[in-house]
Write a protein that holds these residues in place. Structure first.
Motif, short mmCIF file in Angstrom:
data_model
loop_
_atom_site.label_atom_id
_atom_site.label_comp_id
_atom_site.label_asym_id
_atom_site.label_seq_id
_atom_site.Cartn_x
_atom_site.Cartn_y
_atom_site.Cartn_z
N VAL A 190 0.66 -1.07 -0.05
CA VAL A 190 0.01 0.02 -0.04
C VAL A 190 0.82 1.11 0.01
CG1 VAL A 190 -1.83 1.24 1.22
CG2 VAL A 190 -1.79 -1.40 1.31
N THR A 191 0.77 1.98 -0.91
CA THR A 191 1.75 2.98 -1.14
C THR A 191 0.96 4.37 -1.54
OG1 THR A 191 3.91 3.82 -1.56
CG2 THR A 191 2.72 2.60 -3.43
N LYS B 212 -2.98 6.72 3.74
CA LYS B 212 -2.77 5.30 3.47
C LYS B 212 -2.90 4.52 5.28
CE LYS B 212 1.42 6.37 2.20
NZ LYS B 212 1.10 7.89 2.25
N SER B 213 -2.38 5.14 6.13
CA SER B 213 -2.63 4.35 7.50
C SER B 213 -4.03 4.18 7.74
CB SER B 213 -1.98 5.18 8.55
OG SER B 213 -0.59 5.38 8.02
N THR C 203 -5.44 1.66 5.65
CA THR C 203 -4.99 0.27 6.08
C THR C 203 -5.59 -0.07 7.11
OG1 THR C 203 -2.64 0.87 5.01
CG2 THR C 203 -2.70 -1.19 6.66
N ALA D 92 4.45 -1.60 8.58
CA ALA D 92 4.28 -0.06 8.26
C ALA D 92 5.63 0.43 8.58
CB ALA D 92 3.30 0.29 9.26
N ASP E 252 2.44 5.21 12.01
CA ASP E 252 1.41 4.59 11.43
C ASP E 252 0.78 3.79 12.48
OD1 ASP E 252 2.10 5.47 9.04
OD2 ASP E 252 3.73 3.79 8.91
N GLU F 40 2.93 -1.15 4.30
CA GLU F 40 2.55 0.12 3.80
C GLU F 40 3.85 1.11 4.04
OE1 GLU F 40 0.15 2.22 6.94
OE2 GLU F 40 1.06 3.91 5.71
#
Lengths: 303, 142
Positions: free
Chosen positions: A53-54, A61-62, A65, A83, A98, A149
């Motif tokens: 996940v980027t 993103k966090s 996620t 993370a 994260d 991530e």
């Protein structure tokens, strides 16, 4: 050079099944603290879906996620998260934040394993270590899905997520142009796109933009991670992709393809590590300097 | 096998957490930044944490140090519970620190619960950094 033996893995698995994460966490540290060429993780009998996940900083993103953890866990999947946050190049320190944004989705879910990692060292070293840790999680057989991530800000991050079977690029409305032009490398490795904060203006343009770039009409998802909107659809999409990959030889082909880039990453890390300790003459020609580095790296490798 | 110089020891990993209902996290953030600037890797878990969530962070992150920040006066209860959780989960080796508004007379009780050091308001961050560097990964071996 160390290899995880069966006994170590058995202890990790036995405790992990009871939700006791100490042995796994220590095994992860062992890999994290070793250069990638010193670690050998045996191949897992059963693969699990490794998802990168980027996306640009601030794309959510966090939070996304965290929501994915929830959605996957509620659908009966066993989830692990790696993370990755940047280390300071000056001090080597890092604040790993994260976990903070995932915390609310972890309460009441002791079966979820989350580990924060600082992107220590060179580009190849980080990616190599991340790969080995992901392989270790896979080998434990304790997880169905591993989410990696990392902020998508350059080549290092591309290298990190490239170890994944599926790369998700998370962006937000209005960033379409920027993403396409600046993150060209990321666009190319992404398997699916997520337009997060999809309640903001500009979501349709960004989605259209990404569809054109992706060339695959079904690979763009819209989410509002803070509300959990669209997350189940994304999770179903990921499951579908995993099904497609694991039916037939596609996963094997994919991983075989990644294997060569993994090897070159480790080689790169070795050379960088070696060059960092050499006294190179500034008046030397570039060709000669490279010559010296490569020769020295080869000599040290065989020692 | 090494390509370059001797590998330095891995950076210290610190979990900084705020238990309970006290939402004053400026101190915790200042501490997190100071530790980062001294080369440590700091996992900041944020406010409103339960002892269970803090323990989970310590275990999963394989932390060397746990720093608890408390400004609510509830430090005794949380420290007691976390001390017990750390021991029960095989992590009594963690250097356990409490910071915040802690009356000096509580220090002894905190010690009994397994807290290694208490840092009150106004402690220079350098003092904290030095203490951690001198004592982390050495708990129980003195």
């Amino acid at each position: 050079m160390f290899e995880f033996d069966e006994m170590q893995i058995d202890a990790v698995v036995a405790k992990g099944r009871q939700g006791l994460w100490g042995p796994l966490a220590r095994a992860v540290s062992l890999v994290e603290n070793s250069p990638p060429w010193e670690v050998s993780v045996p191949r897992a009998p059963r693969p699990c879906h490794i998802v990168g996940v980027t996306g640009p900083p601030g794309a959510g993103k966090s939070t996304l996620t965290g929501r994915l953890i929830e959605s996957c866990a509620d659908a009966g999947q066993r989830v692990a998260v790696l993370a990755i946050d940047p280390s300071s190049p000056l001090t080597g320190g890092a604040v790993l934040g994260d976990r903070l944004r995932m915390e609310t989705h972890l309460s009441g879910r002791p079966e979820v394993f989350v580990r924060s990692l600082a992107s220590r060292g060179s580009h190849g070293a980080v990616a190599g270590a991340t790969r080995n840790i992901a392989r270790l999680l896979e080998l434990s057989g304790l997880f169905d899905i591993v989410l990696i991530e990392t902020v998508g800000a350059g080549q290092t991050e591309v290298a990190i997520v490239e170890v994944a079977d599926t790369v998700l690029l998370v962006t937000v409305p209005g960033l379409g142009d920027a993403v396409q032009s600046i993150k060209a490398g990321l666009m190319e490795v992404a398997d699916a796109f997520v337009v997060n904060m999809a309640d903001r203006p500009g979501v349709r343009e960004t989605t259209r933009h990404l569809r054109l770039a992706a060339g695959r009409a079904n690979a763009v998802y819209q989410t509002v991670a803070t509300e959990g909107q669209g997350v189940d659809e994304l999770r179903v999409g990921l499951q579908k992709r995993w099904q497609d990959l694991t039916e037939g030889d596609r996963l094997q082909e994919l991983r075989l393809h990644k294997w060569s880039s993994d090897a070159s990453l480790v080689a790169e890390a070795w050379v960088a590590d070696c060059a960092a300790t050499m006294d190179l003459e500034p008046q030397d020609s570039m060709h000669n300097a490279v010559n010296r580095i490569l020769k020295e790296a080869a000599v040290r490798w065989t020692q | 096998m090494t390509a370059g110089a001797e590998r330095p020891e891995a950076p210290l990993k610190v979990v900084v957490a705020k238990p309970g209902l006290d939402g004053h996290d400026r101190g915790a953030k200042v501490v997190a930044r100071a530790l980062r600037d001294s080369g440590m890797e700091v996992v900041y878990t944020g406010i409103y944490q339960t002892p269970e969530s803090i323990l989970r962070a310590v275990v999963q992150e394989d932390a060397d140090v746990l720093g608890l920040s408390s400004l609510s006066g509830a430090h005794l209860e949380y420290a007691k519970e976390l001390g017990e959780l750390l021991r029960a989960n095989d992590r009594a080796d963690v250097l356990f620190i409490v910071g915040g508004t802690v009356p000096p007379e509580d220090a002894e009780a905190l010690n009994d619960y397994g807290v290694h050091a208490v840092f009150g308001p106004g402690t220079p961050t350098g003092e904290l950094v030095d203490y951690i560097k001198a004592n982390a990964r050495r708990v129980g071996s003195a």
